[in-house]
Write an enzyme that holds these catalytic residues in place. Structure first.
Site, PDB file in Angstrom:
ATOM      1  N   ASN A   1      -5.332   6.876  16.482  1.00 10.15           N
ATOM      2  CA  ASN A   1      -6.642   7.216  17.473  1.00 10.15           C
ATOM      3  C   ASN A   1      -7.051   8.400  17.624  1.00 10.15           C
ATOM      4  O   ASN A   1      -8.425   8.677  17.790  1.00 10.15           O
ATOM      5  CB  ASN A   1      -6.367   6.439  18.735  1.00 10.15           C
ATOM      6  CG  ASN A   1      -6.439   4.871  18.541  1.00 10.15           C
ATOM      7  OD1 ASN A   1      -6.451   4.262  17.355  1.00 10.15           O
ATOM      8  ND2 ASN A   1      -6.141   4.220  19.729  1.00 10.15           N
ATOM      9  N   GLU A   2      -6.129   9.575  17.530  1.00 11.46           N
ATOM     10  CA  GLU A   2      -6.527  10.888  17.525  1.00 11.46           C
ATOM     11  C   GLU A   2      -7.663  11.302  16.629  1.00 11.46           C
ATOM     12  O   GLU A   2      -8.421  11.920  16.893  1.00 11.46           O
ATOM     13  CB  GLU A   2      -5.535  11.924  17.781  1.00 11.46           C
ATOM     14  CG  GLU A   2      -4.475  11.671  19.000  1.00 11.46           C
ATOM     15  CD  GLU A   2      -3.645  10.353  18.834  1.00 11.46           C
ATOM     16  OE1 GLU A   2      -2.911  10.153  20.097  1.00 11.46           O
ATOM     17  OE2 GLU A   2      -3.502   9.557  18.033  1.00 11.46           O
TER      18      GLU A   2
ATOM     19  N   GLN B   1       0.799  -1.161  -0.022  1.00 11.10           N
ATOM     20  CA  GLN B   1      -0.191   0.000   0.104  1.00 11.10           C
ATOM     21  C   GLN B   1       1.000   1.330   0.026  1.00 11.10           C
ATOM     22  O   GLN B   1       1.781   1.467   0.800  1.00 11.10           O
ATOM     23  CB  GLN B   1      -1.112   0.061   1.450  1.00 11.10           C
ATOM     24  CG  GLN B   1      -1.771   1.261   1.484  1.00 11.10           C
ATOM     25  CD  GLN B   1      -2.759   1.197   2.597  1.00 11.10           C
ATOM     26  OE1 GLN B   1      -2.262   0.694   3.677  1.00 11.10           O
ATOM     27  NE2 GLN B   1      -3.699   1.785   2.590  1.00 11.10           N
ATOM     28  N   GLY B   2       0.659   1.994  -0.994  1.00 12.87           N
ATOM     29  CA  GLY B   2       1.362   3.520  -1.010  1.00 12.87           C
ATOM     30  C   GLY B   2       0.354   4.592  -0.837  1.00 12.87           C
ATOM     31  O   GLY B   2       0.041   5.182  -1.604  1.00 12.87           O
ATOM     32  N   TYR B   3       0.137   4.693   0.468  1.00 14.89           N
ATOM     33  CA  TYR B   3      -0.547   5.950   0.833  1.00 14.89           C
ATOM     34  C   TYR B   3       0.175   6.773   1.825  1.00 14.89           C
ATOM     35  O   TYR B   3       0.308   8.237   1.166  1.00 14.89           O
ATOM     36  CB  TYR B   3      -1.686   5.498   2.012  1.00 14.89           C
ATOM     37  CG  TYR B   3      -2.892   4.974   1.258  1.00 14.89           C
ATOM     38  CD1 TYR B   3      -3.257   4.512   0.120  1.00 14.89           C
ATOM     39  CD2 TYR B   3      -4.255   5.167   2.134  1.00 14.89           C
ATOM     40  CE1 TYR B   3      -4.269   4.040  -0.504  1.00 14.89           C
ATOM     41  CE2 TYR B   3      -5.300   4.756   1.374  1.00 14.89           C
ATOM     42  CZ  TYR B   3      -5.397   4.240   0.263  1.00 14.89           C
ATOM     43  OH  TYR B   3      -6.453   3.679  -0.423  1.00 14.89           O
ATOM     44  N   SER B   4       0.841   6.439   2.641  1.00 10.20           N
ATOM     45  CA  SER B   4       1.384   7.537   3.740  1.00 10.20           C
ATOM     46  C   SER B   4       2.874   8.203   3.023  1.00 10.20           C
ATOM     47  O   SER B   4       3.565   7.324   2.423  1.00 10.20           O
ATOM     48  CB  SER B   4       1.932   7.051   4.891  1.00 10.20           C
ATOM     49  OG  SER B   4       0.948   6.599   5.868  1.00 10.20           O
TER      50      SER B   4
ATOM     51  N   GLU C   1     -10.504  -1.569   5.446  1.00 14.31           N
ATOM     52  CA  GLU C   1      -9.139  -1.665   6.415  1.00 14.31           C
ATOM     53  C   GLU C   1      -9.676  -1.573   7.848  1.00 14.31           C
ATOM     54  O   GLU C   1      -9.385  -2.394   8.637  1.00 14.31           O
ATOM     55  CB  GLU C   1      -8.131  -0.712   6.123  1.00 14.31           C
ATOM     56  CG  GLU C   1      -6.776  -0.940   7.012  1.00 14.31           C
ATOM     57  CD  GLU C   1      -5.931   0.186   6.677  1.00 14.31           C
ATOM     58  OE1 GLU C   1      -4.772   0.174   7.141  1.00 14.31           O
ATOM     59  OE2 GLU C   1      -6.043   1.352   5.894  1.00 14.31           O
TER      60      GLU C   1
END
Length: 398
Positions: free
Chosen positions: A384-385, A126-129, A244
């Site tokens: 989580n924030e 996965q190439g997201y971040s 996800e």
């Protein structure tokens, strides 16, 4: 709402248990239960076993070679495979890209890529971040500029899990700087063997290069590898993240971790008695078990609602937050239980065939490794924030 299993669902659970007893290789379950590192070949072996049974595409419809299971069956399958110490199904092709292609991909893309995912011909990552686009995913800067029948891609992705094994990567790329940031993002499939792609490992605190940086320098990608429409990738990205986060609570993993914690506390001695008999430590274990039971019930409520056709909303965020916090609490208690043996962390001893001996009892090293590695749980899949912000907006209307 009835949260107990029906007779039909109990029969399905028995079928899964029987399949695992007959087909899960002892070598793999022993590695998982002992906390040993799994290789690419280990995952591929288990994927092939599941695919032969028709049980690899657990979220896929039958028309694409999947199981066609409902949400309750998927929950049962996850619960039983975790209990049996089976390797996890690597999610990137099966649980992430597959559903996106089914909904938004072209007929040619479906016909080509979906069978290859099931057969193990392609390993996806996965190439997201990116360094400046983690929780703020709309800040993606990796660019894709149209040049005839190709896109030319330049930029960097980071925290690419198991990217060192991947043949392909599905990427969010910026194809326009006009309008809102979300409106200029596209969803592109890139061959990792293309000239200009470089993978650089990132060694984590537990000593494993589980994640990577992926660099793109003038990488040519056929325009046919664009999924859906140009500049509509944000819609597809949100759809993928919904899949996800659906199982990110990890009830099965939490239960397995709790069982391991109880075993450790039953063996680890303090003042001549098992640690689990210490009332202060036992109270901590009891509290996290209560929290897990409550979270599991909430998870079942969400699953039951999904089975009736209701789409989960902020409930997914609630389960992501609570599930990851509980797993981290279990890991922290296990590390606390092994005491001083948590300090001499000998990472190499987790590798199969290693001649390096761990320090302390056999359960100490995996407990420490899990504590280190699972610090990521509250960050990935949307921190989580961010999830709390979603909850406050969707439920509290703040």
């Amino acid at each position: 709402m009835d949260l107990s299993y029906t007779d039909e669902q109990k029969a399905f659970r028995d079928e899964v248990r029987s399949f695992l007893a007959d087909n899960l290789p002892t070598r793999l379950s022993d590695k998982v239960s002992a906390g040993k590192r799994l290789t690419k070949q280990d995952y591929e072996e288990w994927h092939a076993i599941l695919n032969q049974r028709g049980w690899l595409g657990v979220t896929w419809p039958r028309e694409h070679g999947g199981t066609g299971w409902d949400s309750v069956q998927r929950h049962i399958f996850e619960e039983e495979t975790t209990r049996a110490s089976a390797p996890r199904i690597v999610p990137f092709g099966i649980a992430m890209l597959g559903p996106v292609l089914m909904k938004f991909g072209s007929e040619a893309q479906k016909a080509h890529y979906l069978p290859r995912i099931l057969n193990g011909d392609d390993w996806w990552c996965q190439g997201y971040s990116e360094p400046g686009a983690g929780s703020d995913l709309a800040n993606v800067q990796t660019s894709a500029v149209r040049d005839g029948d190709d896109y030319i891609v330049n930029g960097q992705k980071t925290w690419t899990t198991l990217g060192q094994h991947a043949d392909w990567i599905f990427c969010l790329v910026r194809t326009s700087k006009e309008g809102k940031r979300q409106e200029g993002i596209s969803f592109l499939l890139i061959d990792m063997n293309s000239p200009g792609v470089e993978v650089r490992p990132i060694v984590l605190i537990d000593g494993e290069p589980e994640v990577n940086e992926v660099w793109f320098k003038d990488v040519r990608v056929p325009a046919a590898n664009l999924v859906g429409e140009e500049n509509k990738g944000w819609t597809y990205a949100k759809y993928l993240l919904t899949h996800e986060r659906t199982n990110i609570a990890g009830v099965g993993f939490a239960r397995a971790g709790l069982a391991a914690l109880k075993r450790i506390a039953g063996e680890q001695m303090q003042n001549g008695k098992p640690l689990i008999e210490n009332p202060f430590f036992a109270a901590k274990v009891a509290q996290v078990e209560i929290d897990l039971m409550a979270m599991a019930t909430t998870n079942l409520r969400t699953i039951a609602a999904a089975a009736e056709g209701q789409a989960p909303g902020a409930e997914s965020s609630m389960l992501k937050v609570k599930g990851t916090v509980i797993r981290q609490q279990i890991n922290a208690l296990a590390k606390q239980a092994v005491g001083p043996y948590a300090a001499p962390f000998v990472s190499e001893a987790l590798d199969e065939g290693s001649n390096v001996e761990p320090v302390g009892p056999a359960y100490a090293l995996p407990a420490t490794q899990a504590y280190f590695n699972n610090r990521k749980l509250s960050i990935y899949g949307g921190s989580n924030e961010v999830q709390r912000a979603i909850i406050s907006k969707a439920i509290l209307e703040l």
